[in-house]
Design a protein around this motif. Structure first.
Motif, short mmCIF file in Angstrom:
data_model
loop_
_atom_site.label_atom_id
_atom_site.label_comp_id
_atom_site.label_asym_id
_atom_site.label_seq_id
_atom_site.Cartn_x
_atom_site.Cartn_y
_atom_site.Cartn_z
N VAL A 163 0.83 -1.21 0.00
CA VAL A 163 0.00 0.00 0.00
C VAL A 163 0.86 1.26 0.00
CG1 VAL A 163 -1.71 1.29 1.33
CG2 VAL A 163 -1.94 -1.18 1.08
N LEU A 164 1.94 1.28 0.80
CA LEU A 164 2.80 2.45 0.85
C LEU A 164 3.60 2.62 -0.45
CD1 LEU A 164 4.14 2.45 4.50
CD2 LEU A 164 2.56 4.06 3.45
N GLU A 165 4.03 1.51 -1.04
CA GLU A 165 4.73 1.61 -2.32
C GLU A 165 3.85 2.26 -3.38
OE1 GLU A 165 6.04 -2.25 -3.38
OE2 GLU A 165 7.76 -2.26 -2.01
N ASN A 166 2.57 1.92 -3.37
CA ASN A 166 1.65 2.55 -4.31
C ASN A 166 1.41 4.02 -3.97
OD1 ASN A 166 -0.20 2.60 -6.48
ND2 ASN A 166 -1.91 2.29 -5.07
N ALA A 167 1.36 4.34 -2.67
CA ALA A 167 1.12 5.73 -2.26
C ALA A 167 2.31 6.61 -2.56
CB ALA A 167 0.78 5.78 -0.77
N PHE A 168 3.53 6.08 -2.43
CA PHE A 168 4.74 6.90 -2.66
C PHE A 168 4.94 7.27 -4.13
CE2 PHE A 168 7.24 5.59 1.39
CZ PHE A 168 6.45 6.46 2.11
N ARG A 169 4.17 6.68 -5.03
CA ARG A 169 4.29 7.06 -6.43
C ARG A 169 3.82 8.48 -6.67
NH1 ARG A 169 1.75 1.56 -9.25
NH2 ARG A 169 3.38 0.13 -8.52
N ASN A 170 3.00 9.01 -5.77
CA ASN A 170 2.51 10.38 -5.90
C ASN A 170 3.39 11.39 -5.16
OD1 ASN A 170 0.23 9.43 -7.35
ND2 ASN A 170 -0.80 8.95 -5.42
N PHE A 171 4.53 10.95 -4.65
CA PHE A 171 5.43 11.83 -3.89
C PHE A 171 6.77 11.93 -4.60
CE2 PHE A 171 2.29 10.59 -0.84
CZ PHE A 171 2.18 11.64 0.04
N ALA A 172 7.38 13.11 -4.48
CA ALA A 172 8.74 13.32 -4.99
C ALA A 172 9.74 13.46 -3.87
CB ALA A 172 8.78 14.57 -5.87
N CYS A 173 9.30 13.93 -2.69
CA CYS A 173 10.18 14.09 -1.54
C CYS A 173 9.33 14.13 -0.29
CB CYS A 173 11.02 15.36 -1.66
SG CYS A 173 10.03 16.86 -1.90
N LEU A 174 9.99 13.92 0.86
CA LEU A 174 9.34 13.95 2.16
C LEU A 174 10.25 14.64 3.15
CD1 LEU A 174 7.79 10.36 2.35
CD2 LEU A 174 6.52 12.52 2.22
N SER A 191 -5.03 7.46 0.42
CA SER A 191 -6.36 6.83 0.40
C SER A 191 -6.22 5.35 0.08
CB SER A 191 -7.26 7.50 -0.64
OG SER A 191 -8.51 6.84 -0.72
N TYR A 192 -6.98 4.53 0.84
CA TYR A 192 -6.97 3.08 0.60
C TYR A 192 -8.31 2.51 1.06
CZ TYR A 192 -5.74 -1.88 1.01
OH TYR A 192 -5.73 -3.24 0.89
N ASN A 193 -8.99 1.81 0.15
CA ASN A 193 -10.30 1.20 0.43
C ASN A 193 -11.30 2.22 0.99
OD1 ASN A 193 -9.58 -1.29 -0.51
ND2 ASN A 193 -9.33 -2.24 1.49
N ASP A 194 -11.35 3.36 0.34
CA ASP A 194 -12.30 4.43 0.71
C ASP A 194 -12.04 4.97 2.11
OD1 ASP A 194 -13.53 4.11 -1.73
OD2 ASP A 194 -14.99 2.67 -0.98
N ASN A 195 -10.84 4.79 2.63
CA ASN A 195 -10.46 5.34 3.93
C ASN A 195 -9.24 6.23 3.76
OD1 ASN A 195 -12.49 3.95 5.39
ND2 ASN A 195 -11.21 2.11 5.48
N ILE A 196 -9.17 7.28 4.56
CA ILE A 196 -8.05 8.22 4.53
C ILE A 196 -7.16 7.94 5.74
CG2 ILE A 196 -7.35 10.61 4.40
CD1 ILE A 196 -8.97 9.62 2.01
N TYR A 197 -5.88 7.71 5.51
CA TYR A 197 -4.91 7.43 6.57
C TYR A 197 -3.89 8.56 6.63
CZ TYR A 197 -6.86 2.71 6.27
OH TYR A 197 -7.71 1.63 6.25
N GLU A 198 -3.54 8.96 7.85
CA GLU A 198 -2.54 10.00 8.08
C GLU A 198 -1.29 9.38 8.69
OE1 GLU A 198 -4.32 12.93 10.56
OE2 GLU A 198 -5.53 13.79 8.95
N ILE A 199 -0.12 9.79 8.18
CA ILE A 199 1.16 9.26 8.66
C ILE A 199 2.13 10.43 8.81
CG2 ILE A 199 3.12 7.78 8.11
CD1 ILE A 199 1.31 5.88 6.75
N GLU A 200 2.84 10.44 9.92
CA GLU A 200 3.82 11.49 10.19
C GLU A 200 5.23 10.96 9.93
OE1 GLU A 200 5.32 14.48 13.80
OE2 GLU A 200 3.75 12.98 14.15
N VAL A 201 6.08 11.80 9.37
CA VAL A 201 7.48 11.47 9.11
C VAL A 201 8.29 11.86 10.34
CG1 VAL A 201 9.47 11.82 7.62
CG2 VAL A 201 7.15 11.84 6.65
N LEU A 202 8.90 10.85 11.01
CA LEU A 202 9.67 11.10 12.22
C LEU A 202 11.17 11.25 11.96
CD1 LEU A 202 7.99 8.58 14.71
CD2 LEU A 202 7.45 10.99 14.33
N GLU A 203 11.69 10.51 11.00
CA GLU A 203 13.15 10.51 10.80
C GLU A 203 13.44 10.15 9.35
OE1 GLU A 203 17.13 8.14 12.51
OE2 GLU A 203 15.12 7.74 13.32
N THR A 204 14.49 10.73 8.81
CA THR A 204 14.93 10.42 7.45
C THR A 204 16.45 10.28 7.44
OG1 THR A 204 15.09 12.78 6.91
CG2 THR A 204 13.02 11.66 6.37
#
Length: 389
Positions: free
Chosen positions: A153-164, A173-186
């Protein structure tokens, strides 16, 4: 005239000539730096584009593309977004150059990260980010754990991102649900930016426990770790601990109890014939109450337990409580069979019945011969019933 306070850097024409000269001689590359009015992607004219709203790329006006081309900024075009009023910043890529002049369209989560309202002024700067090799994420809800394959699911979501960037709370969005994720460390981490590129790179992802998630506690036993149903006695042997002598099949008390419990008739019997209805007892009628009071039925308590009660054994112990009955050897069986009598009782001969029948036949013949002598022999002449002529 000579002006002692004049500086060449104050002359705009001089600064432009200096920048052009640096570009021709291979000097430092100029950065794209512009201000735009920001709006959410939902306000973009045309059909709804959900993938843009749950991504990490912005939509800029066509004039921005012309300036980026003149500055020789090539793919991937990455930008630093700065809200000077709130001193917040993040990073994003660009998807298309179709916005109206002076406007820029951002995903809604990016507006929340930068603390912006529609129509606020936003500074856009071009930048370079290193490709990332590690990122640590924290879901904002335990509902993320219900996803069966979060990696795919995340691999598919990261296709819409260029950087974080560290501190971003992006959505997907996945299965008509919205999920929020915070970036803690890179990683690799930079002190001034804290952002990485996620295009064309192998990214290792680690997860922190979701916000609001509680570890499942081990089931606690109120009896202090003992199985329910009674106390355990560890002293002596297993047979002594469970008092096997009272529940063994050879025990008289256990046999009597099993016989009583296994009986099919535990109450007194009732006759089917001759039953009479109870006679009505004369009584003074009372308003609101019946004068016929049925006799109270006899309550019989029936035991529900049949046989010995279940064993209360501690965890990890087994008990095979069967009595040992030694087997008889084959030689002992033969010796015992020889001593036992095969037939008992007095036998009867079959011929005795035949002799009795022969005697009866002889008696019948003798009686018949005696009758013939009485009526057919010589003696006095008998009288005739017919008259003689």
């Amino acid at each position: 005239m000579f002006n002692p306070g004049f500086n060449d850097s104050d002359d705009p024409m001089a600064s432009r000539m200096f920048q052009a000269g640096m570009a021709r001689t291979g000097g430092p590359r100029r950065r794209f730096d512009e201000y735009y009015r920001c709006y959410p992607v939902a306000m973009l004219p045309g059909p709804e584009r959900e993938n843009v709203n749950h991504g990490g790329k912005v939509i800029m006006p066509p004039s921005a593309l012309d300036k980026l081309t003149r500055l020789h900024i090539t793919y991937p075009m990455l930008f630093e977004l700065i809200n000077g009023a709130k001193e917040t910043k993040t990073h994003a890529g660009v998807l298309e150059f179709i916005a109206e002049e002076g406007k820029i369209y951002l995903p809604y989560w990016m507006l929340q990260t930068l603390v912006l309202e529609p129509g606020d002024l936003l500074q856009i700067k071009s930048t370079d980010l290193p490709p990332g090799n590690f990122i640590k994420l924290q879901p904002q809800s335990p509902a993320f754990l219900e996803i069966s394959d979060p990696k795919a699911v995340l691999e598919n979501a990261f296709r819409n991102f260029a950087c974080l960037s560290v501190g971003d709370v992006f959505t997907f969005s996945y299965n008509d649900n919205i999920y929020e994720i915070e970036v803690l460390e890179t990683k690799p981490s930079s002190a001034d930016k804290g952002a990485i590129g996620v295009l064309e790179t192998d990214l290792e992802v680690d997860f922190a426990p979701p916000i609001g998630y509680e570890e499942p506690s081990a089931p606690s036993n109120t009896a202090g770790g003992l199985p329910g149903g009674g106390m355990l006695h560890y002293s002596g042997t297993m047979a002594q601990a469970i008092n096997y002598a009272s529940i063994a099949p050879s025990s008289s008390s256990a046999a009597a109890g099993a016989k009583a419990v296994s009986s099919n008739f535990l109450t007194s019997g009732h006759r089917l014939k001759g039953t009479r209805t109870p006679t009505v007892k004369a009584s003074t009628p009372v308003g609101g109450a019946s004068s016929n009071q049925p006799e109270q039925a006899q309550v019989v308590k029936i035991r529900k337990s049949n046989g010995p009660q279940p064993l209360r054994l501690p965890p990890g112990k087994l008990f095979f409580g069967y009595e040992i009955k030694p087997l008889r050897k084959a030689q002992e069986k033969k010796e015992g069979d020889d001593t036992e009598p095969k037939f008992q009782g007095q036998g009867q001969s079959l011929r005795a019945g035949g002799k009795r029948k022969d005697l009866e036949k002889e008696k019948d013949k003798k009686s018949e011969s005696d009758g013939k002598k009485t009526f057919g022999g010589t003696g006095d002449s008998g009288r005739t019933l017919r008259d003689t002529p």
